[in-house]
Scaffold this motif. Sequence first.
Motif, PDB file in Angstrom:
ATOM      1  N   LEU A 171      39.833 -43.235  95.155  1.00 16.57           N
ATOM      2  CA  LEU A 171      39.765 -44.215  96.233  1.00 16.57           C
ATOM      3  C   LEU A 171      38.751 -43.716  97.252  1.00 16.57           C
ATOM      4  O   LEU A 171      38.878 -42.601  97.784  1.00 16.57           O
ATOM      5  CB  LEU A 171      41.132 -44.376  96.898  1.00 16.57           C
ATOM      6  CG  LEU A 171      42.127 -45.302  96.191  1.00 16.57           C
ATOM      7  CD1 LEU A 171      43.540 -45.024  96.682  1.00 16.57           C
ATOM      8  CD2 LEU A 171      41.753 -46.760  96.435  1.00 16.57           C
ATOM      9  N   LEU A 192      41.622 -53.454  99.212  1.00 17.58           N
ATOM     10  CA  LEU A 192      41.050 -52.721  98.081  1.00 17.58           C
ATOM     11  C   LEU A 192      39.911 -53.515  97.435  1.00 17.58           C
ATOM     12  O   LEU A 192      39.973 -54.741  97.320  1.00 17.58           O
ATOM     13  CB  LEU A 192      42.130 -52.435  97.035  1.00 17.58           C
ATOM     14  CG  LEU A 192      43.340 -51.631  97.509  1.00 17.58           C
ATOM     15  CD1 LEU A 192      44.349 -51.498  96.367  1.00 17.58           C
ATOM     16  CD2 LEU A 192      42.919 -50.270  98.039  1.00 17.58           C
ATOM     17  N   VAL A 194      38.310 -53.775  93.911  1.00 15.61           N
ATOM     18  CA  VAL A 194      38.709 -53.387  92.563  1.00 15.61           C
ATOM     19  C   VAL A 194      37.698 -53.920  91.547  1.00 15.61           C
ATOM     20  O   VAL A 194      37.459 -55.129  91.490  1.00 15.61           O
ATOM     21  CB  VAL A 194      40.111 -53.928  92.224  1.00 15.61           C
ATOM     22  CG1 VAL A 194      40.560 -53.394  90.866  1.00 15.61           C
ATOM     23  CG2 VAL A 194      41.113 -53.549  93.307  1.00 15.61           C
ATOM     24  N   THR A 196      36.319 -55.125  87.906  1.00 15.71           N
ATOM     25  CA  THR A 196      36.949 -55.785  86.763  1.00 15.71           C
ATOM     26  C   THR A 196      36.721 -55.010  85.469  1.00 15.71           C
ATOM     27  O   THR A 196      37.171 -55.452  84.412  1.00 15.71           O
ATOM     28  CB  THR A 196      36.401 -57.215  86.600  1.00 15.71           C
ATOM     29  OG1 THR A 196      34.974 -57.163  86.485  1.00 15.71           O
ATOM     30  CG2 THR A 196      36.773 -58.077  87.786  1.00 15.71           C
ATOM     31  N   ARG A 201      40.502 -51.271  85.507  1.00 11.89           N
ATOM     32  CA  ARG A 201      41.469 -52.295  85.889  1.00 11.89           C
ATOM     33  C   ARG A 201      42.816 -52.056  85.207  1.00 11.89           C
ATOM     34  O   ARG A 201      43.884 -52.199  85.820  1.00 11.89           O
ATOM     35  CB  ARG A 201      40.937 -53.684  85.504  1.00 11.89           C
ATOM     36  CG  ARG A 201      41.756 -54.833  86.078  1.00 11.89           C
ATOM     37  CD  ARG A 201      41.653 -54.819  87.600  1.00 11.89           C
ATOM     38  NE  ARG A 201      42.560 -55.749  88.232  1.00 11.89           N
ATOM     39  CZ  ARG A 201      42.184 -56.600  89.172  1.00 11.89           C
ATOM     40  NH1 ARG A 201      40.926 -56.632  89.562  1.00 11.89           N
ATOM     41  NH2 ARG A 201      43.058 -57.383  89.742  1.00 11.89           N
ATOM     42  N   PHE A 204      44.463 -49.257  87.021  1.00  5.99           N
ATOM     43  CA  PHE A 204      44.927 -49.700  88.345  1.00  5.99           C
ATOM     44  C   PHE A 204      46.212 -50.518  88.233  1.00  5.99           C
ATOM     45  O   PHE A 204      47.167 -50.321  89.005  1.00  5.99           O
ATOM     46  CB  PHE A 204      43.822 -50.508  89.022  1.00  5.99           C
ATOM     47  CG  PHE A 204      44.247 -51.180  90.296  1.00  5.99           C
ATOM     48  CD1 PHE A 204      44.505 -50.433  91.437  1.00  5.99           C
ATOM     49  CD2 PHE A 204      44.402 -52.562  90.357  1.00  5.99           C
ATOM     50  CE1 PHE A 204      44.904 -51.047  92.623  1.00  5.99           C
ATOM     51  CE2 PHE A 204      44.803 -53.189  91.525  1.00  5.99           C
ATOM     52  CZ  PHE A 204      45.056 -52.432  92.660  1.00  5.99           C
ATOM     53  N   GLU A 205      46.261 -51.450  87.285  1.00 10.09           N
ATOM     54  CA  GLU A 205      47.453 -52.270  87.101  1.00 10.09           C
ATOM     55  C   GLU A 205      48.656 -51.398  86.736  1.00 10.09           C
ATOM     56  O   GLU A 205      49.787 -51.632  87.200  1.00 10.09           O
ATOM     57  CB  GLU A 205      47.215 -53.312  86.003  1.00 10.09           C
ATOM     58  CG  GLU A 205      46.123 -54.327  86.304  1.00 10.09           C
ATOM     59  CD  GLU A 205      46.501 -55.301  87.398  1.00 10.09           C
ATOM     60  OE1 GLU A 205      47.687 -55.313  87.797  1.00 10.09           O
ATOM     61  OE2 GLU A 205      45.620 -56.055  87.857  1.00 10.09           O
ATOM     62  N   ILE A 217      44.119 -57.243  97.699  1.00 11.75           N
ATOM     63  CA  ILE A 217      42.814 -57.142  97.054  1.00 11.75           C
ATOM     64  C   ILE A 217      41.772 -57.848  97.910  1.00 11.75           C
ATOM     65  O   ILE A 217      41.828 -59.077  98.099  1.00 11.75           O
ATOM     66  CB  ILE A 217      42.833 -57.764  95.638  1.00 11.75           C
ATOM     67  CG1 ILE A 217      43.970 -57.170  94.803  1.00 11.75           C
ATOM     68  CG2 ILE A 217      41.487 -57.582  94.957  1.00 11.75           C
ATOM     69  CD1 ILE A 217      43.833 -55.696  94.549  1.00 11.75           C
ATOM     70  N   ASP A 220      37.557 -58.668  93.917  1.00  6.51           N
ATOM     71  CA  ASP A 220      37.462 -58.333  92.498  1.00  6.51           C
ATOM     72  C   ASP A 220      35.986 -58.407  92.150  1.00  6.51           C
ATOM     73  O   ASP A 220      35.375 -59.481  92.291  1.00  6.51           O
ATOM     74  CB  ASP A 220      38.240 -59.334  91.636  1.00  6.51           C
ATOM     75  CG  ASP A 220      39.726 -59.048  91.639  1.00  6.51           C
ATOM     76  OD1 ASP A 220      40.106 -57.954  91.197  1.00  6.51           O
ATOM     77  OD2 ASP A 220      40.490 -59.921  92.081  1.00  6.51           O
ATOM     78  N   ILE A 239      37.905 -48.598  94.429  1.00  5.04           N
ATOM     79  CA  ILE A 239      38.502 -47.859  93.313  1.00  5.04           C
ATOM     80  C   ILE A 239      37.401 -47.686  92.279  1.00  5.04           C
ATOM     81  O   ILE A 239      36.986 -48.647  91.613  1.00  5.04           O
ATOM     82  CB  ILE A 239      39.699 -48.615  92.726  1.00  5.04           C
ATOM     83  CG1 ILE A 239      40.775 -48.776  93.795  1.00  5.04           C
ATOM     84  CG2 ILE A 239      40.245 -47.892  91.499  1.00  5.04           C
ATOM     85  CD1 ILE A 239      41.993 -49.522  93.326  1.00  5.04           C
TER      86      ILE A 239
END
Length: 287
Positions: A171, A192, A194, A196, A201, A204-205, A217, A220, A239
Motif C-alpha cells: 500500500l 483505495l 485498486v 484490475t 485483484r 486484494f479480494e 474504492i 478501479d 495497491i
Amino acid sequence: MDHLNYHHLRYFREVANDGNLTRTADRVNLSQSALSSQIRKLEERLGHPLFDRVGRQLVLTEVGRIVLDHADRIFGTGEELVATLLRTGAASPPFRVGALSTLSRNFQLNFLRPLLQAQNVEIILKSGGASVLFEALKSLALDVVLTTEPPPGAFGSDFTAHRIAEQTVGLHGAAHRLRHDTLRDLLEHEPLIVPTDSSIRTGFESLIARLGVTPRIAADVDDMAMVRLLAREDMGLAIAPSVVLADEIASGLIETATFDLDIVESFYAVTVRRNFPHPVIAELLRK
C-alpha cells in the motif's frame, strides 16, 4: 507489368559503384557488350536512362541515383538476412517487444535497460491486450511478450513463460494516509486505488474477505501508469508493487505502509519456440 529483374539491378549497382563499364565487366567476368545489354534492359524496364557518359566515365542520372539508393537498400537487406540466419554480422534486427497495456512502465524499462545502455539494437515496443499480443508472438511478429500472467493453454504449447521477477504488493500513498495502527483500520478508512490486474485483484479480494472489511474504492484502474498518477495526486492509497512508484518512493513523495498484504505479483517474459530467436533474448533472460 513484368517484375523487376534483380540480376539487371545487381549489375547496374556494380557499374554505378565502379563508374567504369570495362572495369566492372572484368570484375564480374562478363563481356562489355553483355554487361551493357543488362543495363540497357533495366533502363527499358524502368523507362529512364540511368547513366550519362562523361568521357570514359559513366555518371548517374537523377533517376540512376534514385535507383542506386533503392538497390543499396534491397541488397543490403538481403545481406542482413543471410547474416541473421548464419548468426554472423554486427547488426542486429529490430527487437520487437509486446507489453501488456496494464504493465508497469518502470518494470518494462528495467527489463530493457541493458539494450538501452548498449544502444546498438533498435527496440520496437507494442502494448495491448494479452490475446492480441500472444497472437502476434505466435505469428513471429513479436520476439517476446512481457506480462504478469503466463499465457493460457488455449494458445498452444509452443510458448515458454520465463518468470523474470517477483514483487511484493504493498500500500503506497501520502504519509498522512498511513497513520493507522492496523491494516484493518487503514483499509476501512482510506480510499483505495485498486488495479484490475487479475493477480493483484484476486489477492486484494482475498485480503478483504479474510479481514471482513468493506473498503472504499476511489478508483478501479486498468493501467499502472494511472495508478501511479492517482497516487501522486493523493487520490488514495495505491495497491501495487513498489516498482510502479519507485521514483516517487525514492524522492519521499510517496511512502509505503508497513503492513504485509501477503500479495505477490510475478512478471513473465513469454517467448515462442523458434529456430532463430533474436540474439538478445538469451542475454535478457539471464540477468
